[in-house]
Design a protein around this motif. Sequence first.
Motif, mmCIF file in Angstrom:
data_model
loop_
_atom_site.group_PDB
_atom_site.id
_atom_site.type_symbol
_atom_site.label_atom_id
_atom_site.label_comp_id
_atom_site.label_asym_id
_atom_site.label_seq_id
_atom_site.Cartn_x
_atom_site.Cartn_y
_atom_site.Cartn_z
ATOM 1 N N VAL A 296 0.839 -1.206 0.000
ATOM 2 C CA VAL A 296 0.000 0.000 0.000
ATOM 3 C C VAL A 296 0.869 1.248 0.000
ATOM 4 C CG1 VAL A 296 -1.577 1.370 1.405
ATOM 5 C CG2 VAL A 296 -2.019 -1.068 1.048
ATOM 6 N N ASP A 297 1.875 1.287 0.846
ATOM 7 C CA ASP A 297 2.759 2.455 0.900
ATOM 8 C C ASP A 297 3.407 2.720 -0.450
ATOM 9 O OD1 ASP A 297 2.219 2.921 3.566
ATOM 10 O OD2 ASP A 297 4.015 1.886 4.307
ATOM 11 N N ALA A 298 3.903 1.652 -1.080
ATOM 12 C CA ALA A 298 4.598 1.819 -2.355
ATOM 13 C C ALA A 298 3.656 2.260 -3.469
ATOM 14 C CB ALA A 298 5.284 0.502 -2.735
ATOM 15 N N GLN A 299 2.486 1.644 -3.540
ATOM 16 C CA GLN A 299 1.580 1.942 -4.645
ATOM 17 C C GLN A 299 0.859 3.275 -4.468
ATOM 18 O OE1 GLN A 299 1.743 0.222 -7.389
ATOM 19 N NE2 GLN A 299 3.261 -1.076 -6.333
ATOM 20 N N THR A 300 0.486 3.616 -3.247
ATOM 21 C CA THR A 300 -0.182 4.914 -3.056
ATOM 22 C C THR A 300 0.804 6.063 -3.239
ATOM 23 O OG1 THR A 300 0.140 4.724 -0.642
ATOM 24 C CG2 THR A 300 -1.991 4.021 -1.549
ATOM 25 N N ALA A 301 2.071 5.830 -2.955
ATOM 26 C CA ALA A 301 3.071 6.874 -3.195
ATOM 27 C C ALA A 301 3.302 7.077 -4.685
ATOM 28 C CB ALA A 301 4.388 6.511 -2.507
ATOM 29 N N ALA A 302 3.153 6.000 -5.465
ATOM 30 C CA ALA A 302 3.451 6.070 -6.896
ATOM 31 C C ALA A 302 2.244 6.436 -7.743
ATOM 32 C CB ALA A 302 4.019 4.730 -7.367
ATOM 33 N N ASN A 303 1.034 6.275 -7.198
ATOM 34 C CA ASN A 303 -0.170 6.469 -8.000
ATOM 35 C C ASN A 303 -1.167 7.389 -7.304
ATOM 36 O OD1 ASN A 303 0.433 4.327 -10.115
ATOM 37 N ND2 ASN A 303 0.440 3.067 -8.255
ATOM 38 N N ALA A 304 -1.892 8.141 -8.108
ATOM 39 C CA ALA A 304 -2.936 8.996 -7.545
ATOM 40 C C ALA A 304 -4.066 8.150 -6.978
ATOM 41 C CB ALA A 304 -3.466 9.952 -8.607
ATOM 42 N N GLN A 305 -4.351 7.012 -7.613
ATOM 43 C CA GLN A 305 -5.416 6.119 -7.138
ATOM 44 C C GLN A 305 -4.974 4.673 -7.270
ATOM 45 O OE1 GLN A 305 -9.629 7.001 -7.797
ATOM 46 N NE2 GLN A 305 -9.851 5.026 -8.852
ATOM 47 N N THR A 306 -5.249 3.907 -6.231
ATOM 48 C CA THR A 306 -4.915 2.486 -6.184
ATOM 49 C C THR A 306 -6.151 1.729 -5.709
ATOM 50 O OG1 THR A 306 -2.609 3.009 -5.617
ATOM 51 C CG2 THR A 306 -3.363 0.747 -5.212
ATOM 52 N N VAL A 307 -6.350 0.518 -6.223
ATOM 53 C CA VAL A 307 -7.447 -0.342 -5.782
ATOM 54 C C VAL A 307 -6.848 -1.583 -5.136
ATOM 55 C CG1 VAL A 307 -9.420 -1.745 -6.507
ATOM 56 C CG2 VAL A 307 -9.028 0.500 -7.550
ATOM 57 N N ALA A 308 -7.464 -2.052 -4.048
ATOM 58 C CA ALA A 308 -7.013 -3.259 -3.369
ATOM 59 C C ALA A 308 -8.200 -4.171 -3.095
ATOM 60 C CB ALA A 308 -6.301 -2.909 -2.063
ATOM 61 N N ILE A 309 -7.952 -5.464 -3.096
ATOM 62 C CA ILE A 309 -8.956 -6.460 -2.739
ATOM 63 C C ILE A 309 -8.497 -7.137 -1.456
ATOM 64 C CG2 ILE A 309 -10.310 -8.440 -3.527
ATOM 65 C CD1 ILE A 309 -9.231 -7.897 -6.348
ATOM 66 N N VAL A 310 -9.361 -7.126 -0.428
ATOM 67 C CA VAL A 310 -8.987 -7.682 0.868
ATOM 68 C C VAL A 310 -10.175 -8.439 1.458
ATOM 69 C CG1 VAL A 310 -8.153 -7.181 3.197
ATOM 70 C CG2 VAL A 310 -7.411 -5.745 1.285
ATOM 71 N N PRO A 311 -9.984 -9.655 1.957
ATOM 72 C CA PRO A 311 -11.080 -10.354 2.643
ATOM 73 C C PRO A 311 -11.580 -9.543 3.834
ATOM 74 C CG PRO A 311 -9.274 -11.856 2.182
ATOM 75 C CD PRO A 311 -8.772 -10.479 1.871
ATOM 76 N N LEU A 312 -12.888 -9.505 4.021
ATOM 77 C CA LEU A 312 -13.463 -8.716 5.104
ATOM 78 C C LEU A 312 -12.921 -9.120 6.470
ATOM 79 C CD1 LEU A 312 -17.208 -8.343 4.084
ATOM 80 C CD2 LEU A 312 -15.598 -6.486 4.514
ATOM 81 N N ASP A 313 -12.635 -10.408 6.656
ATOM 82 C CA ASP A 313 -12.126 -10.851 7.949
ATOM 83 C C ASP A 313 -10.786 -10.205 8.276
ATOM 84 O OD1 ASP A 313 -14.127 -12.645 8.981
ATOM 85 O OD2 ASP A 313 -13.605 -13.987 7.349
ATOM 86 N N ASP A 314 -10.000 -9.871 7.257
ATOM 87 C CA ASP A 314 -8.739 -9.177 7.478
ATOM 88 C C ASP A 314 -8.932 -7.668 7.558
ATOM 89 O OD1 ASP A 314 -7.292 -11.563 7.388
ATOM 90 O OD2 ASP A 314 -7.021 -11.436 5.212
ATOM 91 N N LEU A 315 -9.974 -7.197 6.909
ATOM 92 C CA LEU A 315 -10.135 -5.756 6.733
ATOM 93 C C LEU A 315 -10.674 -5.051 7.960
ATOM 94 C CD1 LEU A 315 -9.832 -3.590 4.513
ATOM 95 C CD2 LEU A 315 -12.219 -4.027 3.895
ATOM 96 N N ILE A 316 -11.727 -5.615 8.564
ATOM 97 C CA ILE A 316 -12.433 -4.910 9.626
ATOM 98 C C ILE A 316 -12.038 -5.439 11.000
ATOM 99 C CG2 ILE A 316 -14.365 -4.368 8.111
ATOM 100 C CD1 ILE A 316 -15.931 -6.644 9.347
ATOM 101 N N GLY A 317 -12.423 -4.719 12.033
ATOM 102 C CA GLY A 317 -12.115 -5.119 13.394
ATOM 103 C C GLY A 317 -10.994 -4.293 13.987
ATOM 104 N N ALA A 318 -10.834 -4.421 15.287
ATOM 105 C CA ALA A 318 -9.844 -3.605 16.007
ATOM 106 C C ALA A 318 -8.427 -3.844 15.497
ATOM 107 C CB ALA A 318 -9.937 -3.901 17.503
ATOM 108 N N LYS A 319 -8.129 -5.055 15.046
ATOM 109 C CA LYS A 319 -6.793 -5.373 14.552
ATOM 110 C C LYS A 319 -6.772 -5.529 13.037
ATOM 111 C CE LYS A 319 -5.417 -7.754 18.813
ATOM 112 N NZ LYS A 319 -4.896 -9.028 19.392
ATOM 113 N N GLY A 320 -7.798 -5.017 12.363
ATOM 114 C CA GLY A 320 -7.901 -5.166 10.926
ATOM 115 C C GLY A 320 -7.026 -4.188 10.159
ATOM 116 N N TYR A 321 -6.985 -4.397 8.869
ATOM 117 C CA TYR A 321 -6.142 -3.573 8.005
ATOM 118 C C TYR A 321 -6.589 -2.116 7.979
ATOM 119 C CZ TYR A 321 -4.026 -7.860 6.106
ATOM 120 O OH TYR A 321 -3.349 -9.046 5.952
#
Length: 349
Positions: A296-321
């Motif tokens: 994420v750091d590398a691609q957002t620094a290089a591009n105005a817009q980036t898209v990512a696909i992430v499983p919801l179980d990894d994405l949400i929650g107190a320890k999520g992405y």
Amino acid sequence: MSRLPRVPLFATLLYLACAGGAAAQVPPPPDTVPTLEAVTVSGVQPGPGLWRATKGGHVLLILGTLSPIPGNITWKTDDVDDAVAHAGALILPPHTEVKPNVGFFGKLALLPSLIGVRNSPDGKTLDETVPPDVYARWQAVKARYIGDERKVERYRPIFAAIELYKQAVKKSGLRKSGYITDAVVAMAKKHNVPQVPVDYTLLIDDPRAVVKEFKKSTLDDLACFTQSVDNIEPQLAAMRDRANAWATGDIAALKDERRAKQISTCLDAVTEGGLAQRIGLTDVPAQVRARWLAAVDAQTAANAQTVAIVPLDDLIGAKGYLSALEARGFKVESPDDDDSPGNTAGGTP
């Protein structure tokens, strides 16, 4: 099979959603178990919205994927296709596997030792491994979803729970969400958007010794098995409701604290043993998350817009992405954000 079980085998535990582990009453005999209501969503649906993370004028749009989902829906892809078309990169879902650190012939030599890797130590069967009352409840749900299969009776409880889950999902009208990722990848190819993999491989030295030790070791998996058996019916109902919520873009309805408790119970059974710690299995989630954040750091620094696909179980929650992004200075907005504190991000929708 020429490799140790992949981490996704253990990650299957993430989908053993339940009713939070509270003691349940013994279910009625198999012929009186109520029929699960069919998945109601079908046809063309709006699909999930995109989380938006911004930092320094750069935008990261995140598609959260859910598995399983209704098997007979077609989700509208217009918004996602437009996001990908204007992106400089597509960050693919994190991929993790465990592999033996040996060559081709070493993998062939490993094959015989993998036979029976799911079985309980010393050849014990489930009726010898779990308490009688739990086994009686297992027999009821097994008859409903698995049938007369005898092989599963020799499994460790946690693998028997996985088999119960897999067979129950097949009968509930749900399917894995891999085709969602395939559709987004096709969009990236259509628009000539570079794909960025996020891969982590845990190499196992002396895999035959590891397999031998695992076969002899015990797992504290009774709580995971008991919760899975007691809660399979409400578990499937929760899967159906979350799948319908995902298909219709109802982000608020995706929250499921009971699911998180089940995840914790079952993953602890796998990762808290000394063997898991020695081979580095307990470090895998942190390693994968670090690689995803680096991408994420590398691609957002290089591009105005980036898209990512992430499983919801990894994405949400107190320890999520999402929480990790906020900690790195990103402003995160949920798909249904209405500028209220409860809808801006840190974690659960």
